[in-house]
Design an enzyme around this catalytic site. Structure first.
Site, PDB file in Angstrom:
ATOM      1  N   GLY A  13       0.809  -1.206   0.000  1.00 14.32           N
ATOM      2  CA  GLY A  13       0.000   0.000   0.000  1.00 14.32           C
ATOM      3  C   GLY A  13       0.843   1.256   0.000  1.00 14.32           C
ATOM      4  N   GLY A  55      17.091   9.704  -6.195  1.00 17.49           N
ATOM      5  CA  GLY A  55      18.076   8.749  -6.693  1.00 17.49           C
ATOM      6  C   GLY A  55      18.026   7.438  -5.949  1.00 17.49           C
ATOM      7  CG  ASN A  91       0.330   1.043   4.844  1.00 18.47           C
ATOM      8  OD1 ASN A  91      -0.132   1.664   5.807  1.00 18.47           O
ATOM      9  ND2 ASN A  91       0.104   1.401   3.577  1.00 18.47           N
ATOM     10  CB  SER A 143      -6.634   0.893  12.946  1.00 15.97           C
ATOM     11  OG  SER A 143      -7.602   1.912  13.105  1.00 15.97           O
ATOM     12  CG  ASN A 150     -16.409   4.398  12.991  1.00 19.62           C
ATOM     13  OD1 ASN A 150     -17.567   4.079  12.732  1.00 19.62           O
ATOM     14  ND2 ASN A 150     -15.931   5.603  12.743  1.00 19.62           N
ATOM     15  CE1 TYR A 156      -8.914  -0.798   7.903  1.00 16.42           C
ATOM     16  CE2 TYR A 156      -9.539   0.339   9.923  1.00 16.42           C
ATOM     17  CZ  TYR A 156      -8.634   0.127   8.901  1.00 16.42           C
ATOM     18  OH  TYR A 156      -7.458   0.835   8.880  1.00 16.42           O
ATOM     19  CB  ALA A 157     -12.664  -2.384  14.225  1.00 17.93           C
ATOM     20  CB  ALA A 158     -12.949  -7.689  13.477  1.00 16.99           C
ATOM     21  CE  LYS A 160      -5.878  -2.058   9.491  1.00 16.63           C
ATOM     22  NZ  LYS A 160      -4.607  -2.178   8.731  1.00 16.63           N
TER      23      LYS A 160
END
Length: 253
Positions: A13, A55, A91, A143, A150, A156-158, A160
Site C-alpha cells: 500500500g 536517486g 500497511n 489502527s 468505529n 475492519y476493526a476486527a 486490525k
C-alpha cells in the site's frame, strides 16, 4: 543511526498515504524499497517520482492482495528479481464504512483477505530468507480501532485487532532467528481514505475533540515510529503494539 543501507524493504500500500511516507523515509535511510499498490498507476506516480528525485533504488510490484495466491506470487517476484526482503511493512488494507447489518459476504471476504490473510502470506514468503540471514524486521500497521472500534467499520476493526494478536503469536516464535515483529496503530490520519469524512466540519470537530493533542496526523507523523521498528536500533523490541494516535486510544472523559 537508522542506517538501512544494504536492506530491502517491501511496503504494501505504498502508492499513497502512510505507505508512501514509510517507503520514502526508508529509502532516505538507504533501503532499497519495493513499492506495492493495486489501483491505477497514477496512484503510485507521486511515490515513484519522489524516489526518482532522490536517486533511490526501488522495484515495483503492482498487485491485488485479495488474491488467494499472494505467497506464491510474491515468492515468484523475489526469484525473478533476485531479491530477498529484510524489512516487511504490512500497511495495505481495505475498509468499508457501513452498519454491520449491511456488510455483504463479498465485503467481509475482501477486508479479511486483504487486511489479514495476505499479511500472513507475505510473512510466510519473507521469513525463510530472514532466517537464513538471521536478521529481519516485520511491522504491521494496525489502527486506533483496535481499541475504539468505529460502529460503521466493525469488520475492519476486527481485522486490525487480529493483526495485533498475530504479532504477539509470531514474536515469540521468530525472536531466536533475529527477526522482530511489531504493530503500529495509527489514529486519525489525513489520507485519501479519510478526506470525505473529515470534510464534514462538524464530524472533524468531534474527532479532533476526542484526540488529546487536538489535531489529526499526517502520514509523515506515523512513519518515524515504523522506522524505529525497521532498524537495528529497534532490535530489542518485539511483540509490541505502539499507538501513534495523539492519545486517542487512552480512555478519558
Amino acid at each position: 543511526m537508522f542506517n538501512l543501507k544494504g536492506k530491502t524493504a517491501l511496503v504494501t500500500g505504498s502508492g499513497q498515504g502512510i505507505g508512501r511516507a514509510v517507503a520514502i523515509l526508508l529509502a532516505r535511510q538507504g533501503a532499497r524499497v519495493i513499492i506495492s499498490w493495486r489501483s491505477e498507476d497514477s496512484v503510485a506516480r507521486k511515490t515513484l517520482d519522489e524516489l526518482d528525485a532522490m536517486g533511490a533504488e526501488y522495484l515495483t510490484w503492482k498487485y491485488d492482495l485479495s488474491s488467494p495466491s499472494v505467497r506464491r506470487d510474491f515468492e515468484a517476484f523475489m526469484k525473478e528479481n533476485g531479491v530477498n526482503v529484510d524489512i516487511l511493512v504490512l500497511n495495505a488494507s481495505v475498509q468499508f464504512r457501513r452498519p454491520w447489518e449491511q456488510i455483504s459476504n463479498e465485503e467481509f471476504d475482501l477486508q479479511v483477505h486483504t487486511n489479514l490473510r495476505s499479511s500472513l502470506a507475505l510473512i510466510q514468503a519473507c521469513v525463510p530468507g530472514m532466517r537464513e540471514r538471521h536478521w529481519g524486521r516485520i511491522v504491521t500497521v494496525g489502527s486506533v480501532q483496535q481499541y475504539r472500534p468505529n460502529t460503521a467499520m466493525a469488520v475492519y476493526a476486527a481485522t486490525k485487532a487480529s493483526l495485533r494478536n498475530l504479532v504477539m503469536t509470531l514474536s515469540v516464535q521468530l525472536a531466536a532467528d533475529g527477526i522482530t515483529i511489531n504493530n503500529v496503530a495509527p489514529g486519525v490520519v489525513e489520507t485519501v481514505r479519510n478526506v470525505e469524512a473529515l470534510s464534514d466540519e462538524a464530524y472533524r470537530a468531534k474527532i479532533v475533540n476526542s484526540i488529546p493533542v487536538k489535531f489529526t496526523a499526517k502520514p509523515e507523523d506515523i512513519a518515524p515510529a515504523i522506522l524505529l521498528f525497521c532498524s537495528e536500533e529497534g532490535r530489542y523490541i518485539t511483540g509490541t503494539d505502539l499507538p501513534v494516535d495523539g492519545g486517542m486510544s487512552i480512555p478519558f472523559t
